[in-house]
Design a protein around this motif. Structure first.
Motif, PDB file in Angstrom:
ATOM      1  N   ALA A  99       1.537  -7.583  -0.730  1.00 54.24           N
ATOM      2  CA  ALA A  99       0.134  -7.377   0.267  1.00 54.24           C
ATOM      3  C   ALA A  99      -0.373  -8.350  -0.123  1.00 54.24           C
ATOM      4  O   ALA A  99      -0.600  -9.342  -0.730  1.00 54.24           O
ATOM      5  N   ALA A 188       3.004   8.933   8.429  1.00 48.94           N
ATOM      6  CA  ALA A 188       2.189   9.061   7.005  1.00 48.94           C
ATOM      7  C   ALA A 188       3.130   9.876   6.087  1.00 48.94           C
ATOM      8  O   ALA A 188       2.519   9.753   4.756  1.00 48.94           O
ATOM      9  N   ARG A 191       5.056   7.328   4.278  1.00 53.28           N
ATOM     10  CA  ARG A 191       4.400   6.591   2.688  1.00 53.28           C
ATOM     11  C   ARG A 191       3.836   7.528   2.199  1.00 53.28           C
ATOM     12  O   ARG A 191       3.690   7.141   0.741  1.00 53.28           O
ATOM     13  N   GLY A 192       3.301   8.622   1.390  1.00 55.03           N
ATOM     14  CA  GLY A 192       2.775   9.226   0.831  1.00 55.03           C
ATOM     15  C   GLY A 192       4.440  10.151  -0.055  1.00 55.03           C
ATOM     16  O   GLY A 192       3.863  11.312  -0.549  1.00 55.03           O
ATOM     17  N   ALA A 237       9.371   4.285   0.707  1.00 55.02           N
ATOM     18  CA  ALA A 237       8.024   4.867   0.920  1.00 55.02           C
ATOM     19  C   ALA A 237       6.829   3.357   1.066  1.00 55.02           C
ATOM     20  O   ALA A 237       6.242   3.034   1.806  1.00 55.02           O
ATOM     21  N   ARG A 238       7.745   2.597  -0.057  1.00 53.96           N
ATOM     22  CA  ARG A 238       6.962   1.235   0.036  1.00 53.96           C
ATOM     23  C   ARG A 238       7.370   0.064   1.368  1.00 53.96           C
ATOM     24  O   ARG A 238       5.981  -0.668   1.563  1.00 53.96           O
ATOM     25  N   ARG A 239       8.469   0.428   2.446  1.00 52.79           N
ATOM     26  CA  ARG A 239       8.510  -0.179   3.636  1.00 52.79           C
ATOM     27  C   ARG A 239       7.171   0.714   4.137  1.00 52.79           C
ATOM     28  O   ARG A 239       6.950   0.345   5.298  1.00 52.79           O
ATOM     29  N   ARG A 241       4.627   2.396   3.871  1.00 52.99           N
ATOM     30  CA  ARG A 241       3.515   1.005   4.001  1.00 52.99           C
ATOM     31  C   ARG A 241       2.785   0.022   4.590  1.00 52.99           C
ATOM     32  O   ARG A 241       1.950  -0.419   5.097  1.00 52.99           O
TER      33      ARG A 241
END
Length: 331
Positions: A99, A188, A191-192, A237-239, A241
């Protein structure tokens, strides 16, 4: 003859007052806060060593020109460096997990993550011409000085960049809008890890295909069925984001782009039922490079100029170093 220390102190005070503006210019040109700070610092070193600057009326404009020169040099050096494709699924996860610093993230949000992806695809000259004119309202005469080209050539560069930014076709506008809504909802939910939302978006017979390089050995390159695809999506999910919704070859899709650099394309086949029937995921370097990436919509500086160019329409005075002079110095 040496520079008067008082004059240099005054110059430093003026430069520091303009530093936020100069960082904003450099960040939009380079997409990295560290690189932007390097460009601004290099600009100050050149400004502080310049002679005969007492007659410059528009110091902000002069500082901006020098900063843009430094950023342009960085972009060209970056362009010459060969990029190595990633060959392991963990490489993508590590990159997606890196990040940016809080301040850089805020700057990226102010620009738009999708905008940074498209800017990264432009040539150095196109990027400089577009950002300086359309974002900061710098006149083409000045941009020509930065690029060592004529104002007409600078205008053409900005026009070509603008054409790449936006998908200009007005056809199927309603369908594209509906497809964008589905794509944004899918990103969305991904990601969640929202299984219920994913099941609403996926067709019962959805097919997901992916390059082998992107997944661990125990994952299949092709998966069928809404439940299976939704459950698998949670693992990535990490990707997600690092994903942004863009037009990929004119069709809404998702680009995984850590730090503004496109790495993975997700192309979604949306049916008339507004559900996703196919998901094709690739990290093929040639495919990613060839893909035409555009923004679904963007307003020019005429409507939303975040930082106006101080001195628009006024030719800048004072010493600037053209490309021919840099070549002469290099010799």
């Amino acid at each position: 003859m040496t520079e008067n220390p008082v004059d240099l102190a005054d110059l430093a005070q003026r430069f520091d007052a303009d530093r936020p503006h100069l960082r904003a210019v450099a960040f939009r040109l380079l997409g990295s806060l560290a690189d932007a700070d390097d460009a601004v610092q290099s600009a100050w070193l050149k400004a502080s060593r310049a002679v005969g600057i007492g007659g410059i009326v528009n110091l902000t404009g002069w500082f901006t020109t020098i900063t843009a020169h430094e950023a342009f040099d960085q972009l060209r050096a970056r362009r010459r460096r060969a990029e190595q494709p990633m060959a392991d699924p963990e490489d993508f996860d590590r990159l997606a997990a890196t990040a940016p610093a809080d301040e850089e993230a805020l700057l990226a949000d102010s620009v738009g993550s999708a905008m940074l992806v498209v800017l990264d695809r432009l040539s150095p000259a196109q990027r400089v011409a577009f950002v300086l004119h359309d974002v900061f309202a710098v006149p083409f005469e000045t941009i020509g000085d930065v690029l060592d080209r004529s104002p007409t050539a600078a205008k053409k560069l900005a026009s070509r960049a603008r054409a790449r930014l936006l998908d200009g076709s007005p056809t199927r506008a309603r369908r594209v809008t509906e497809h964008l809504e589905v794509t944004e909802a899918f990103l969305a939910a991904s990601r969640g890890g929202d299984i219920a939302a994913l099941l609403e978006l996926l067709a019962p017979d959805v097919v997901r295909r992916v390059d082998r390089v992107l997944i661990p050995d125990d994952f299949a390159t092709e998966v069928r069925g809404a439940r299976e695809v939704a459950e698998e999506t949670r693992h990535f999910a990490r990707r997600a984001r690092a994903g942004v919704v863009m037009l990929i070859d004119g069709v809404p899709g998702i680009v995984i782009a850590p730090r503004g650099r496109a790495q993975i394309l997700l192309q979604l086949g949306v049916g008339a039922d507004h559900r996703i029937h196919t998901i094709d995921i690739t990290a093929d370097v040639d495919r990613v490079r060839r893909a035409a990436l555009a923004l679904p919509g963007w307003a020019s500086q005429a409507d939303t100029s975040p930082i106006g160019y101080q001195g628009q329409g006024t030719r800048l005075g004072g010493p600037t170093e053209t490309g021919r002079e840099r070549e002469h110095d290099a010799r």
